[in-house]
Design a protein around this motif. Structure first.
Motif, mmCIF file in Angstrom:
data_model
loop_
_atom_site.group_PDB
_atom_site.id
_atom_site.type_symbol
_atom_site.label_atom_id
_atom_site.label_comp_id
_atom_site.label_asym_id
_atom_site.label_seq_id
_atom_site.Cartn_x
_atom_site.Cartn_y
_atom_site.Cartn_z
ATOM 1 N N LYS A 28 35.118 10.020 23.650
ATOM 2 C CA LYS A 28 35.222 8.825 24.499
ATOM 3 C C LYS A 28 35.496 9.213 25.945
ATOM 4 O O LYS A 28 34.912 8.648 26.877
ATOM 5 C CB LYS A 28 36.340 7.924 23.972
ATOM 6 C CG LYS A 28 36.540 6.661 24.792
ATOM 7 C CD LYS A 28 37.695 5.825 24.239
ATOM 8 C CE LYS A 28 37.923 4.584 25.106
ATOM 9 N NZ LYS A 28 39.060 3.767 24.602
ATOM 10 N N ARG A 39 26.136 8.882 20.086
ATOM 11 C CA ARG A 39 25.849 7.603 20.734
ATOM 12 C C ARG A 39 24.807 7.805 21.831
ATOM 13 O O ARG A 39 24.805 8.827 22.507
ATOM 14 C CB ARG A 39 27.107 6.999 21.354
ATOM 15 C CG ARG A 39 28.107 6.453 20.350
ATOM 16 C CD ARG A 39 29.216 5.708 21.074
ATOM 17 N NE ARG A 39 30.242 5.260 20.151
ATOM 18 C CZ ARG A 39 31.353 4.644 20.526
ATOM 19 N NH1 ARG A 39 31.582 4.421 21.809
ATOM 20 N NH2 ARG A 39 32.246 4.258 19.633
ATOM 21 N N CYS A 49 28.280 15.955 23.256
ATOM 22 C CA CYS A 49 28.367 14.914 24.281
ATOM 23 C C CYS A 49 27.518 15.259 25.499
ATOM 24 O O CYS A 49 26.890 14.374 26.103
ATOM 25 C CB CYS A 49 29.821 14.691 24.688
ATOM 26 S SG CYS A 49 30.797 13.776 23.474
ATOM 27 N N PRO A 69 23.749 6.938 25.425
ATOM 28 C CA PRO A 69 24.434 6.395 26.608
ATOM 29 C C PRO A 69 23.767 5.121 27.114
ATOM 30 O O PRO A 69 22.536 5.010 27.137
ATOM 31 C CB PRO A 69 24.300 7.519 27.648
ATOM 32 C CG PRO A 69 23.960 8.736 26.873
ATOM 33 C CD PRO A 69 23.208 8.284 25.660
ATOM 34 N N ARG A 104 32.338 10.657 27.603
ATOM 35 C CA ARG A 104 31.363 9.594 27.884
ATOM 36 C C ARG A 104 31.800 8.761 29.081
ATOM 37 O O ARG A 104 30.977 8.409 29.939
ATOM 38 C CB ARG A 104 31.185 8.720 26.645
ATOM 39 C CG ARG A 104 30.441 9.427 25.515
ATOM 40 C CD ARG A 104 30.627 8.746 24.182
ATOM 41 N NE ARG A 104 29.932 9.467 23.112
ATOM 42 C CZ ARG A 104 30.276 9.406 21.829
ATOM 43 N NH1 ARG A 104 31.323 8.663 21.452
ATOM 44 N NH2 ARG A 104 29.593 10.076 20.931
ATOM 45 N N ASN A 105 33.091 8.461 29.147
ATOM 46 C CA ASN A 105 33.606 7.731 30.302
ATOM 47 C C ASN A 105 33.437 8.532 31.589
ATOM 48 O O ASN A 105 33.135 7.977 32.649
ATOM 49 C CB ASN A 105 35.087 7.399 30.102
ATOM 50 C CG ASN A 105 35.316 6.248 29.151
ATOM 51 O OD1 ASN A 105 34.408 5.461 28.887
ATOM 52 N ND2 ASN A 105 36.522 6.139 28.618
ATOM 53 N N ARG A 162 29.918 8.207 32.864
ATOM 54 C CA ARG A 162 29.685 6.851 33.371
ATOM 55 C C ARG A 162 30.341 6.678 34.741
ATOM 56 O O ARG A 162 29.711 6.171 35.677
ATOM 57 C CB ARG A 162 30.224 5.817 32.376
ATOM 58 C CG ARG A 162 30.129 4.377 32.873
ATOM 59 C CD ARG A 162 30.751 3.407 31.887
ATOM 60 N NE ARG A 162 32.135 3.735 31.582
ATOM 61 C CZ ARG A 162 33.171 3.430 32.344
ATOM 62 N NH1 ARG A 162 32.984 2.797 33.499
ATOM 63 N NH2 ARG A 162 34.412 3.750 31.981
ATOM 64 N N GLU A 164 24.053 14.459 24.564
ATOM 65 C CA GLU A 164 23.891 12.999 24.636
ATOM 66 C C GLU A 164 23.535 12.542 26.042
ATOM 67 O O GLU A 164 22.698 11.661 26.240
ATOM 68 C CB GLU A 164 25.203 12.294 24.273
ATOM 69 C CG GLU A 164 25.483 12.084 22.820
ATOM 70 C CD GLU A 164 26.803 11.344 22.639
ATOM 71 O OE1 GLU A 164 27.273 11.304 21.498
ATOM 72 O OE2 GLU A 164 27.373 10.820 23.611
ATOM 73 N N GLN A 165 24.203 13.143 27.031
ATOM 74 C CA GLN A 165 24.047 12.736 28.422
ATOM 75 C C GLN A 165 22.820 13.345 29.092
ATOM 76 O O GLN A 165 22.593 13.134 30.287
ATOM 77 C CB GLN A 165 25.299 13.122 29.219
ATOM 78 C CG GLN A 165 26.583 12.461 28.742
ATOM 79 C CD GLN A 165 26.594 10.958 28.947
ATOM 80 O OE1 GLN A 165 25.970 10.446 29.877
ATOM 81 N NE2 GLN A 165 27.290 10.244 28.075
#
Length: 560
Positions: free
Chosen positions: A140, A175, A12, A177, A143-144, A147, A15-16
């Motif tokens: 999840k 995923r 994750c 972002p 990721r939240n 964000r 991903e970011q």
């Protein structure tokens, strides 16, 4: 693909776009560090000397780059050591994700070894805090967290993960972002029109710039706006660099240690246009007397800041960059030449005065500006040195002054300096510290030398807690209770003991030579500057007074 929780955390982060983490390992987070070990070619981990240093480094990295800063800590004291850094980021709207780990789910709530409800502890000082007890929720949640940290008014988010979740397995699907959109839906056309009308009616407008203009990357739009309004510009501590500090329209900082020009000008203006500032008490002085001749027009992304400290006559809610764009499209060039000449006369009548014959804070800051050509990133701790840095270094670009404005965190600067240099290797990065502040987190010099991060630490050493003593001198009858630091600590030897190159200087010539050498050596350096304990930060506004009552040493001498 099936991964365990620790591997999901790392994926994750990848991903970011996370390339750097600042942290300190421990038992509860050990699984995560094991997973991180396998990705050391993709994500750099900086082991700080203390978890507080990690949080400040993540903060400095975020402020300097505009990206989300990331820090790790283990459970219990590791997690609580992040708290001051998280609160610092929260007060100054800095995007950060702090990831901690906790005891296993069956041990929660049993006063287990190194257990703490860190999500509960940090709830008031984060945009959101999570505890993850099920591995299926982990991706999840992370990721939240990123964000939330980035969107709207940025800020820190804490994610606490139980140790059994870091070991448990579940299906993971990568995923991409989604980009974080600017807040524009709240910008109403009638609010824009009202703002334009107020500006057109104004004869004596003043623009006050805060940290929101830096965060929204609104510098270009702001410059165009100021030219169209034909107004002078002042800023808050957090707004430094959003408007070029070398521009002739710039009049300096506003507030308790602002320039007389800015304080007098704002007190006389008929329209104060506030771009991304929250009317801190250090800016307004006596709020009832603040800008009492002016209508207040505020642009801000956070609805909670409207009418919180100062009542506005009009406001536009939304992203500052977009607001300025829309107003620029509707606003004709204004002419306020008489007003600009009046403010120019104030700049001539009330320059920043200080003794140029002995080594002191303002002289050091001007020398740093001269040597770096105003192209350095300056971090600071909190106190007199912080104010001298803000007053005497002309910040020409955003994200070049990193300082704890809201919380006022002593010990912030060195960690932030390390984080900023890691994020902006192209820049000379200098931390300005007082001797009291340096003591608090000077162990981070060892972090800089461990990784050969070439930061320059400049200590304004007056052997007192300078700003507190200044208040004792002016308002407490010279009763210097617990503010004198006359002891045997040798900062040069301490710094050398941690592997840095260190200098002791007593004159501006010695400082100039040491500072230039520090830049050329490109290694961690510490410069211990001996200055007079009687030096004070002027101008100053007494607590409870109006900013129009700013005084300096000359005013004090005239009263005697």
């Amino acid at each position: 693909m099936k991964l365990n929780g620790s591997e999901i955390i790392v994926e994750c982060l990848k991903e970011q776009g996370v390339d750097t983490i600042f942290g300190y390992p421990g038992g509860a987070i050990l699984n995560v560090y094991d997973a991180l070990y396998k990705h050391s070619d993709e994500i750099t981990h900086i082991l700080t000397s203390h978890e507080q240093g990690a949080s400040h480094a993540a903060d400095g990295y975020a402020r300097a780059t505009g990206k989300v800063g990331v820090c790790f800590a283990t459970s219990g004291p590791g997690a609580t050591n992040l708290v001051t850094g998280i609160a610092t980021a929260y007060m100054d709207s800095v995007p950060m994700v702090a990831i901690t780990c906790n005891v296993t789910v069956p041990l929660l709530g049993r006063d287990s070894f190194q257990e703490i409800d860190i999500a509960g502890v940090t709830m008031p000082i984060t945009k959101h805090s999570y505890i993850v007890k099920n591995v299926k929720d982990l991706a999840k949640t992370l990721r939240n967290a990123f964000r939330i940290a980035k969107e709207g008014r940025p800020g820190p988010v804490l994610v606490d993960v139980t140790k059994d979740v870091t070991a448990a397995e579940c299906e993971y699907t990568p995923r991409v972002p989604k980009p974080v959109e600017r807040i524009t839906a709240s910008i109403k056309e009638e609010d824009i029109d009202k703002a334009v009308t107020l500006i057109k009616k104004s004869k004596k407008p003043y623009v006050f710039v805060g940290g929101g203009a830096v965060i929204s990357e609104a510098s270009d739009e702001l410059k165009k706006f100021v030219e169209k309004v034909d107004a002078p510009v002042c800023d808050s501590l957090m707004g430094k660099g959003a408007f070029d500090g070398s521009n002739e329209r710039y009049t300096g900082m506003l507030g308790m240690h602002g320039t007389k020009t800015s304080n007098y000008g704002v007190s006389e203006c008929d329209l104060l246009i506030v771009v991304g500032a929250r009317f801190s008490d250090r800016v307004t002085g006596n709020a009832k007397k603040f800008a009492k001749n002016a209508k207040i027009l505020q642009f801000d992304v956070d609805a909670a800041e409207i009418n919180k400290n100062v009542r506005t006559d009009a406001h536009v809610l939304g992203d500052a960059k977009e607001i300025l764009k829309r107003i620029n499209d509707k606003l004709d060039n204004q002419d306020h030449s008489d007003w600009m000449e009046h403010i120019k006369s104030y700049k001539l009548d009330y320059p920043m005065r200080y003794n140029r014959d002995i080594l002191n804070g303002p002289l050091i800051m001007e020398k740093i500006y001269e040597i770096t050509n105003g192209d350095a990133i300056i971090t600071t701790d909190v106190g007199q040195h912080q104010m001298w840095a803000a007053q005497h270094y002309k910040f020409k670009e955003p994200r070049t002054l990193l300082t704890s404005g809201g919380l006022g965190t002593m010990g912030y600067g060195l960690g932030a300096c390390i984080g900023a240099k890691v994020g902006r290797k192209d820049k000379t990065v200098v931390n300005i510290a007082g001797d009291g502040c340096f003591r608090m987190n000077m162990n981070e010099v060892a972090t800089a030398t461990r990784y050969n991060i070439p930061i320059i630490e400049v200590i304004f050493n007056n052997h007192v807690l300078g700003m507190v003593r200044q208040w004792q001198d002016l308002f407490y009858g010279k009763r210097y209770s617990a503010t004198v630091l006359d002891d045997q600590v040798d900062f040069v030897k301490v710094s050398e003991g941690m592997g840095a190159k260190a200098y002791s200087v007593d004159t501006i010539e010695e400082f100039e030579k040491a500072f230039k050498e520090a830049i050329e050596l490109n290694i961690p350096c510490v410069i211990d500057c001996h200055i007079d304990r009687e030096d004070k930060v002027f101008p100053m506004v007494s607590p409870g007074a109006a900013i129009s009552e700013a005084f300096d040493r000359e005013d004090l001498n005239n009263k005697k």
